[in-house]
Scaffold this active site. Structure first.
Site, PDB file in Angstrom:
ATOM      1  N   GLU A 269       0.009 -13.169  12.219  1.00 28.10           N
ATOM      2  CA  GLU A 269       0.551 -12.004  12.910  1.00 28.10           C
ATOM      3  C   GLU A 269       0.574 -10.848  11.909  1.00 28.10           C
ATOM      4  O   GLU A 269       0.750 -11.067  10.709  1.00 28.10           O
ATOM      5  CB  GLU A 269       1.982 -12.282  13.390  1.00 28.10           C
ATOM      6  CG  GLU A 269       2.077 -13.392  14.424  1.00 28.10           C
ATOM      7  CD  GLU A 269       1.410 -13.024  15.743  1.00 28.10           C
ATOM      8  OE1 GLU A 269       1.458 -11.846  16.132  1.00 28.10           O
ATOM      9  OE2 GLU A 269       0.837 -13.936  16.381  1.00 28.10           O
TER      10      GLU A 269
ATOM     11  N   LEU B 270      10.544 -21.185  -3.940  1.00 28.96           N
ATOM     12  CA  LEU B 270       9.611 -20.224  -3.323  1.00 28.96           C
ATOM     13  C   LEU B 270       8.346 -20.248  -4.157  1.00 28.96           C
ATOM     14  O   LEU B 270       8.428 -20.268  -5.393  1.00 28.96           O
ATOM     15  CB  LEU B 270      10.202 -18.802  -3.354  1.00 28.96           C
ATOM     16  CG  LEU B 270       9.235 -17.671  -2.985  1.00 28.96           C
ATOM     17  CD1 LEU B 270       9.055 -17.589  -1.460  1.00 28.96           C
ATOM     18  CD2 LEU B 270       9.734 -16.314  -3.508  1.00 28.96           C
TER      19      LEU B 270
ATOM     20  N   TRP C 177     -11.183  -2.127  -9.276  1.00 30.87           N
ATOM     21  CA  TRP C 177     -11.860  -1.772 -10.540  1.00 30.87           C
ATOM     22  C   TRP C 177     -12.538  -0.418 -10.415  1.00 30.87           C
ATOM     23  O   TRP C 177     -12.875   0.216 -11.422  1.00 30.87           O
ATOM     24  CB  TRP C 177     -12.916  -2.822 -10.905  1.00 30.87           C
ATOM     25  CG  TRP C 177     -12.351  -4.143 -11.315  1.00 30.87           C
ATOM     26  CD1 TRP C 177     -12.357  -5.289 -10.574  1.00 30.87           C
ATOM     27  CD2 TRP C 177     -11.705  -4.476 -12.550  1.00 30.87           C
ATOM     28  NE1 TRP C 177     -11.745  -6.310 -11.267  1.00 30.87           N
ATOM     29  CE2 TRP C 177     -11.341  -5.844 -12.490  1.00 30.87           C
ATOM     30  CE3 TRP C 177     -11.391  -3.756 -13.705  1.00 30.87           C
ATOM     31  CZ2 TRP C 177     -10.692  -6.501 -13.533  1.00 30.87           C
ATOM     32  CZ3 TRP C 177     -10.738  -4.417 -14.742  1.00 30.87           C
ATOM     33  CH2 TRP C 177     -10.406  -5.762 -14.657  1.00 30.87           C
TER      34      TRP C 177
ATOM     35  N   HIS D 102       3.215   3.321  -8.894  1.00 32.68           N
ATOM     36  CA  HIS D 102       3.030   1.893  -9.173  1.00 32.68           C
ATOM     37  C   HIS D 102       4.279   1.300  -9.837  1.00 32.68           C
ATOM     38  O   HIS D 102       4.663   0.176  -9.559  1.00 32.68           O
ATOM     39  CB  HIS D 102       1.803   1.675 -10.065  1.00 32.68           C
ATOM     40  CG  HIS D 102       0.511   2.047  -9.385  1.00 32.68           C
ATOM     41  ND1 HIS D 102       0.207   1.666  -8.099  1.00 32.68           N
ATOM     42  CD2 HIS D 102      -0.563   2.769  -9.816  1.00 32.68           C
ATOM     43  CE1 HIS D 102      -0.994   2.127  -7.766  1.00 32.68           C
ATOM     44  NE2 HIS D 102      -1.477   2.810  -8.786  1.00 32.68           N
TER      45      HIS D 102
ATOM     46  N   ARG E 162     -11.256   2.263  -9.519  1.00 31.96           N
ATOM     47  CA  ARG E 162     -10.325   3.368  -9.786  1.00 31.96           C
ATOM     48  C   ARG E 162     -10.540   3.908 -11.208  1.00 31.96           C
ATOM     49  O   ARG E 162     -11.158   3.239 -12.042  1.00 31.96           O
ATOM     50  CB  ARG E 162      -8.883   2.875  -9.633  1.00 31.96           C
ATOM     51  CG  ARG E 162      -8.609   2.481  -8.205  1.00 31.96           C
ATOM     52  CD  ARG E 162      -7.170   2.139  -7.963  1.00 31.96           C
ATOM     53  NE  ARG E 162      -7.016   1.917  -6.537  1.00 31.96           N
ATOM     54  CZ  ARG E 162      -5.907   2.114  -5.853  1.00 31.96           C
ATOM     55  NH1 ARG E 162      -4.827   2.537  -6.457  1.00 31.96           N
ATOM     56  NH2 ARG E 162      -5.873   1.892  -4.552  1.00 31.96           N
TER      57      ARG E 162
ATOM     58  N   LEU F   3      -7.203  -4.979   6.818  1.00 32.79           N
ATOM     59  CA  LEU F   3      -6.969  -6.126   5.950  1.00 32.79           C
ATOM     60  C   LEU F   3      -7.425  -5.869   4.510  1.00 32.79           C
ATOM     61  O   LEU F   3      -6.909  -6.487   3.571  1.00 32.79           O
ATOM     62  CB  LEU F   3      -7.712  -7.338   6.542  1.00 32.79           C
ATOM     63  CG  LEU F   3      -7.265  -8.735   6.166  1.00 32.79           C
ATOM     64  CD1 LEU F   3      -5.763  -8.921   6.311  1.00 32.79           C
ATOM     65  CD2 LEU F   3      -7.996  -9.760   7.027  1.00 32.79           C
TER      66      LEU F   3
ATOM     67  N   ASP G 164       0.828  -1.216   0.000  1.00 38.51           N
ATOM     68  CA  ASP G 164       0.000   0.000   0.000  1.00 38.51           C
ATOM     69  C   ASP G 164       0.862   1.266   0.000  1.00 38.51           C
ATOM     70  O   ASP G 164       1.957   1.269   0.556  1.00 38.51           O
ATOM     71  CB  ASP G 164      -0.902  -0.035   1.244  1.00 38.51           C
ATOM     72  CG  ASP G 164      -2.028   0.988   1.151  1.00 38.51           C
ATOM     73  OD1 ASP G 164      -2.308   1.484   0.037  1.00 38.51           O
ATOM     74  OD2 ASP G 164      -2.623   1.292   2.194  1.00 38.51           O
ATOM     75  N   GLY G 165       0.321   2.312  -0.614  1.00 33.35           N
ATOM     76  CA  GLY G 165       0.952   3.632  -0.522  1.00 33.35           C
ATOM     77  C   GLY G 165       1.645   4.105  -1.789  1.00 33.35           C
ATOM     78  O   GLY G 165       2.325   5.135  -1.765  1.00 33.35           O
TER      79      GLY G 165
HETATM   80  C1  FPP Z   1      -1.816   0.220  -3.367  1.00 35.59           C
HETATM   81  O1  FPP Z   1      -1.331   1.536  -3.389  1.00 35.59           O
HETATM   82  C2  FPP Z   1      -1.247  -0.535  -4.454  1.00 35.59           C
HETATM   83  C3  FPP Z   1      -1.940  -1.102  -5.478  1.00 35.59           C
HETATM   84  C4  FPP Z   1      -3.392  -0.979  -5.609  1.00 35.59           C
HETATM   85  C5  FPP Z   1      -1.288  -1.832  -6.554  1.00 35.59           C
HETATM   86  C6  FPP Z   1      -0.056  -2.572  -6.185  1.00 35.59           C
HETATM   87  C7  FPP Z   1       0.792  -2.664  -7.378  1.00 35.59           C
HETATM   88  C8  FPP Z   1       2.132  -2.737  -7.391  1.00 35.59           C
HETATM   89  C9  FPP Z   1       2.963  -2.818  -6.178  1.00 35.59           C
HETATM   90  C10 FPP Z   1       2.869  -2.714  -8.653  1.00 35.59           C
HETATM   91  C11 FPP Z   1       3.077  -4.083  -9.189  1.00 35.59           C
HETATM   92  C12 FPP Z   1       1.867  -4.435  -9.883  1.00 35.59           C
HETATM   93  C13 FPP Z   1       1.540  -5.637 -10.368  1.00 35.59           C
HETATM   94  C14 FPP Z   1       0.206  -5.730 -10.957  1.00 35.59           C
HETATM   95  C15 FPP Z   1       2.397  -6.847 -10.348  1.00 35.59           C
HETATM   96  P1  FPP Z   1      -2.366   2.714  -3.654  1.00 35.59           P
HETATM   97  O2  FPP Z   1      -2.393   3.001  -5.105  1.00 35.59           O
HETATM   98  O3  FPP Z   1      -3.693   2.370  -3.061  1.00 35.59           O
HETATM   99  O4  FPP Z   1      -1.685   3.898  -2.864  1.00 35.59           O
HETATM  100  P2  FPP Z   1      -2.446   5.055  -2.082  1.00 35.59           P
HETATM  101  O5  FPP Z   1      -3.276   4.406  -1.016  1.00 35.59           O
HETATM  102  O6  FPP Z   1      -1.316   5.853  -1.527  1.00 35.59           O
HETATM  103  O7  FPP Z   1      -3.260   5.804  -3.092  1.00 35.59           O
END
Ligand code: FPP
Length: 257
Positions: free
Chosen positions: A213, A137, A75, A43, A77, A201, A26-27
């Site tokens: 955990e 893995l 979806w 991303h 977004r 979650l 996230d983030g």
């Molecule tokens: C959450 O951050 C992240 C996602 C929704 C996508 C995760 C994707 C990657 C780590 C890139 C790799 C991608 C793939 C498909 C292999 P957010 O966009 O919700 O961030 P925010 O909460 O700060 O807006």
């Protein structure tokens, strides 16, 4: 190239190693916004962090790594961002599949396939097929995934068997339901890491996380690195897991090193 580094100096030598780690990445958006960059840049950097995380998971000796890459709720977004995320998934598989395979990584994808475009479905199938015999893995990519939807689908599948007379309702228990989940045969995550400071979650592994955990890290996902991963593993190794009982069941999911 995703390859194991010499393991002797690796941080896992100091910690109990969980067998299965789930990661809520996230983030990305906030990472980009704080730098005046478009969300896609977050991303893209998130994909770099994912690559490093897979490498570290191999070096740390994990058996399973599950990454939350695209939720069913994603979806909602803007269409451009959804297209960007689909593009990144394609890029990840096209660019990295060979290296993952050489490194002994088995790729498994959980989540809905039916509403994905045919080229993406084909890539996911190719990744799973090429790597199915690997044992170092297992990388589980949760893509178009939702925990509640997964449980509902499992319940639907059991109900169909009951309706067809193949199953007696009294036989339904947690083991039987777990066998109908996308994660059938995969042990529950010992540890779930979430970046960006949020502590929830978000429909990730709802069933499987019953006794996981949790480690919440303040950094945004693009800044997650080997050191942050080692910090989360150290935090995990200090936890006492009782699984509802009164005595510790061994601190970790795998082995003590
Ligand atoms: C959450 O951050 C992240 C996602 C929704 C996508 C995760 C994707 C990657 C780590 C890139 C790799 C991608 C793939 C498909 C292999 P957010 O966009 O919700 O961030 P925010 O909460 O700060 O807006």
């Amino acid at each position: 190239m995703i390859s194991a580094e010499p393991a002797l100096e690796a941080p896992q030598r100091r910690y109990d190693v969980p067998a299965h780690v789930g990661v809520i990445m996230d983030g990305n958006g906030r990472w980009a916004a704080s730098r005046g960059l478009p969300r896609i840049e977050g991303h893209r950097r998130g994909l770099e962090a994912l690559r490093g995380t897979v490498r570290a998971a191999i070096d740390f000796g994990l058996d399973y790594l599950t990454v939350y890459s695209f939720s069913m709720e994603n979806w909602n977004r803007p269409v451009e961002e959804v297209a960007d995320l689909m593009g990144l998934l394609k890029r990840f598989i096209r660019n990295d599949l060979g290296d993952l395979h050489k490194s002994g990584v088995k790729v498994k994808v959980i989540g809905g396939r039916a509403n994905l475009k045919p080229d993406i479905r084909a890539l996911l199938a190719e990744a799973e097929d090429l790597t199915k015999a690997n044992t170092r893995l297992t990388l589980i990519v949760a893509f178009n995934y939702g925990g509640r939807q997964e449980i509902a689908a499992a319940a639907r599948s059991l109900a169909l068997d009951v309706a067809a007379g193949r199953l007696n309702p009294s036989e339904i228990d947690e083991t039987l339901l777990a066998q109908r989940l996308d994660t059938a045969g995969i042990p529950d995550p010992d540890l779930i890491i979430r970046t960006s400071g949020e502590q929830r979650l978000s429909n990730f592994l709802m069933w499987q996380a019953a006794y996981s955990e949790f480690v919440f890290l303040p950094m945004h996902w693009p800044d997650f690195d080997r050191e942050a991963f080692a910090t989360a593993l150290a935090e995990f190794s200090a936890r006492e897991r009782r699984f509802g009982g009164v005595t510790a069941q061994g601190r970790n999911g795998k082995i003590k090193i």
